[in-house]
Design an enzyme around this catalytic site. Sequence first.
Site, PDB file in Angstrom:
ATOM      1  N   CYS A 136       0.617  -1.353   0.094  1.00  0.00           N
ATOM      2  CA  CYS A 136      -0.155  -0.022   0.101  1.00  0.00           C
ATOM      3  C   CYS A 136       0.318   1.550  -0.019  1.00  0.00           C
ATOM      4  CB  CYS A 136      -0.996  -0.188   1.368  1.00  0.00           C
ATOM      5  SG  CYS A 136      -1.815   1.504   1.207  1.00  0.00           S
ATOM      6  N   HIS A 149      -3.518  -6.153   1.361  1.00  0.00           N
ATOM      7  CA  HIS A 149      -2.846  -6.157   2.853  1.00  0.00           C
ATOM      8  C   HIS A 149      -2.647  -7.404   3.089  1.00  0.00           C
ATOM      9  CE1 HIS A 149      -2.520  -1.293   4.075  1.00  0.00           C
ATOM     10  NE2 HIS A 149      -3.465  -1.832   2.641  1.00  0.00           N
ATOM     11  N   GLU A 171      -0.690  -8.626   4.855  1.00  0.00           N
ATOM     12  CA  GLU A 171      -0.417  -8.655   6.445  1.00  0.00           C
ATOM     13  C   GLU A 171      -2.039  -8.996   7.092  1.00  0.00           C
ATOM     14  OE1 GLU A 171      -0.539  -6.409   5.198  1.00  0.00           O
ATOM     15  OE2 GLU A 171      -0.757  -4.654   6.136  1.00  0.00           O
TER      16      GLU A 171
END
Lengths: 235, 99
Positions: A94, A203, A205
């Site tokens: 991002c 994302h 994560e």
Amino acid sequence: MSADQTSAACRIGVITFPGTLDDVDAARAVRHAGAQPVSLWHADDDLHGVDAVVVPGGFSYGDYLRAGAIAARQPVLRAVVDAARRGTPVLGICNGFQILCEAGLLPGALVRNAGLHFVCRDQRLRVETNATAWTGRYAAGAEIVVPLKSIEGRYVADSSTLAALEGQGRVVLRYLGTSPNGAVRDISGIASADGRVVGLMPHPEHAIDSLTGPSTDGLDFFRSVIDAVLGSVPV
Amino acid sequence: MAAGDLTGKRATKRENTGSLGTVPRVVVDVVPKPEILDPQGQAIVRALPRMGLRGVRDVRQGKHFELDVDDDVDAETLHRIAGELLANPVIENWTVRRL
């Protein structure tokens, strides 16, 4: 540093700038995957010997000037650029992707979403290639679901850059379904020519366990780079 | 004007307007390249008729920078300031003017 912290064979740096938001989740994902996260600070001028680097998401420097523009010119990014040129794997997520483009490690740029809206949703994606340091564990063509949350997420590049990315198999991820932001050719992630540097808007994560994410589809980004660092996957 | 062109190359000094004394002023204007969709400019175009203001066919939203610089800052340095930080050459064109 305690003994158990240094026991991990793979140490992965996670950079924090003023305005970074997702460094904690990125470090958690690194730990979840079995590596040791190492905090790196924007003013660091070396990478403390880490084996790989994650540039996490957020709003570094308040997105002043352009998203990622100020972060790309900080001391730690000069160290990241030097390390990447030696083959150290780097993942920009991002705002991290925006930073890597601003730093010249990846081609093209991320600009304002075509629809003007901040997009926040669980996004279906296709993994186009597993020939990178960060996607070795995926099957090429695999469909995954990972959160996307951005307003400067529309990837753009000139036609010769796009031809090179497509021709060299460096489009890593594409959006599936209705485009969230108008990105050219639905591109949501790309790689450097050597496959060691990857940038993506979604994302991974935030998708490492079913308690906190919509899937566990993101975890293999972090497992893949451990494979790449430890040499069990030739990339 | 082509991207990055320097115009008004002859620096002129502004009259003393305060404690800073006479300082050459440089203006850098940055706009998205024509081929880059500018949704912010489009939003402005769509808002104008709602205000009863008609006849505007297109708007490109950019950035305007005013720099107070030392006398010995040359054109090459201004070019680097504009092209390496103020603008992203991948997506933006820019002009540098000395006032």
